[in-house]
Design an enzyme around this catalytic site. Structure first.
Site, PDB file in Angstrom:
ATOM      1  N   GLU A  66      47.695  37.394  50.335  1.00 45.89           N
ATOM      2  CA  GLU A  66      48.857  37.432  49.715  1.00 45.89           C
ATOM      3  C   GLU A  66      48.899  38.780  48.783  1.00 45.89           C
ATOM      4  O   GLU A  66      48.591  39.475  48.151  1.00 45.89           O
ATOM      5  CB  GLU A  66      48.789  36.232  48.326  1.00 45.89           C
ATOM      6  CG  GLU A  66      47.737  35.304  48.691  1.00 45.89           C
ATOM      7  CD  GLU A  66      47.892  33.845  47.823  1.00 45.89           C
ATOM      8  OE1 GLU A  66      47.631  34.605  46.292  1.00 45.89           O
ATOM      9  OE2 GLU A  66      47.234  33.017  48.018  1.00 45.89           O
ATOM     10  N   ASP A  85      49.242  34.903  35.535  1.00 47.59           N
ATOM     11  CA  ASP A  85      48.467  36.161  35.560  1.00 47.59           C
ATOM     12  C   ASP A  85      47.306  36.382  34.032  1.00 47.59           C
ATOM     13  O   ASP A  85      48.187  36.596  33.418  1.00 47.59           O
ATOM     14  CB  ASP A  85      49.019  37.474  36.198  1.00 47.59           C
ATOM     15  CG  ASP A  85      49.773  37.489  37.473  1.00 47.59           C
ATOM     16  OD1 ASP A  85      48.928  36.058  38.358  1.00 47.59           O
ATOM     17  OD2 ASP A  85      50.030  37.844  37.811  1.00 47.59           O
TER      18      ASP A  85
END
EC number: 4.2.1.20
Length: 272
Positions: free
Chosen positions: A53, A64
């Site tokens: 990815e 994140d």
């Protein structure tokens, strides 16, 4: 099924035929530089990852953790653009022949143009896209263009997802289902926990034929082996990024992620 998404499906099926989970790696584009990021992505694929990815760095990440945020900040300060993300996909896929997806928040795609983004991602050889903040009920436009260009649409499910929502997501998605192993942001964990196994079981109970890959928290071969015991794929991101952040220079970072990919690839082959 077009060649782009077929490669992804065939790769996951081949891992299953070997009675193991697939190893899915994540690295952001443009980190530490565009060229350095390309070399790192190629290194994790050469080192043993089955799928990669490529993250599209974003200034306002919601999923994140601090490690990936640090890498994204370096990439953004370096001026990374969507064209650089697509170049990373193109060069990594061309060099390795392995499936490369983009992981991105919705806003950059929306601004760039859905038709343009899907067309260019397909042209670059991309296998699809993971869109962690795009609600399935608002994904019609994306799915229309992704289907048109033969791209997988990978949705994220979480332990908080109710069964009805899981069924809706698995019915709408393609490629695989990204199961977030726990609530919270990305980052390595001491333990992946029982929530991940339960989420995989609940996702499969929808009757989906899609592989279920688990991410958020896996950082070493032992954890990879644990998750490989119940999931179709093991997704590792922050551990790769941390190896690069901790390296004394870019070349050492590339070798560090290559080595980690090898360790994790051994882990998914010795299921717990």
């Amino acid at each position: 099924m077009s060649g782009n998404i077929r490669l992804l499906s065939d790769t996951l099926a081949a891992a299953k035929a070997e009675d193991r989970a697939a190893l899915v790696a994540y690295l952001p584009a443009g980190f530490p530089t565009v060229d350095g990021g390309i070399e790192a992505v190629k290194a994790v694929l050469d080192g043993g990852a089955d799928i990669v990815e490529v993250g599209l760095p974003h200034s306002d990440p919601v999923l994140d953790g601090p490690v990936i945020q640090t890498a994204d900040d370096i990439a953004l300060r370096g001026g990374v653009k969507i064209a650089d993300v697509l170049r990373t996909v193109r060069e990594a896929h061309r060099a390795t022949g392995k499936p490369v997806l983009v992981m991105t928040y919705w806003n950059p795609v929306d601004r760039y143009g859905v038709e343009r983004f899907t067309a260019e991602l397909a042209e670059a050889g991309g296998a699809g896209c993971i869109l962690p903040d795009l609600p399935v009920q608002e994904a019609g436009l994306w799915r229309e263009h992704a289907d048109k260009h033969g791209l997988a649409t990978v949705f994220v499910v979480a332990p908080s997802s109710r069964d009805a929502r899981l069924a809706r997501i698995t019915a709408a998605g393609s490629g695989f289902v990204y199961a977030a192993s726990l609530m919270g942001v990305t980052g390595t964990r001491v333990s992946v926990g029982a929530q991940a196994r339960e989420l995989v079981e609940r996702t499969r109970a929808t009757g989906t034929g899609l592989p279920v890959c688990v991410g958020l928290g896996v950082s070493d071969a032992a954890q990879a082996a644990e998750v490989a015991g119940f999931a179709d794929g093991v997704i590792v991101g922050s551990a790769f990024v941390k190896r690069m952040l901790d390296a004394p220079d870019a070349a050492a970072g590339v070798e560090a992620v290559r080595a980690l990919a090898g360790e994790l690839a051994e882990g998914v082959r010795r299921q717990a």
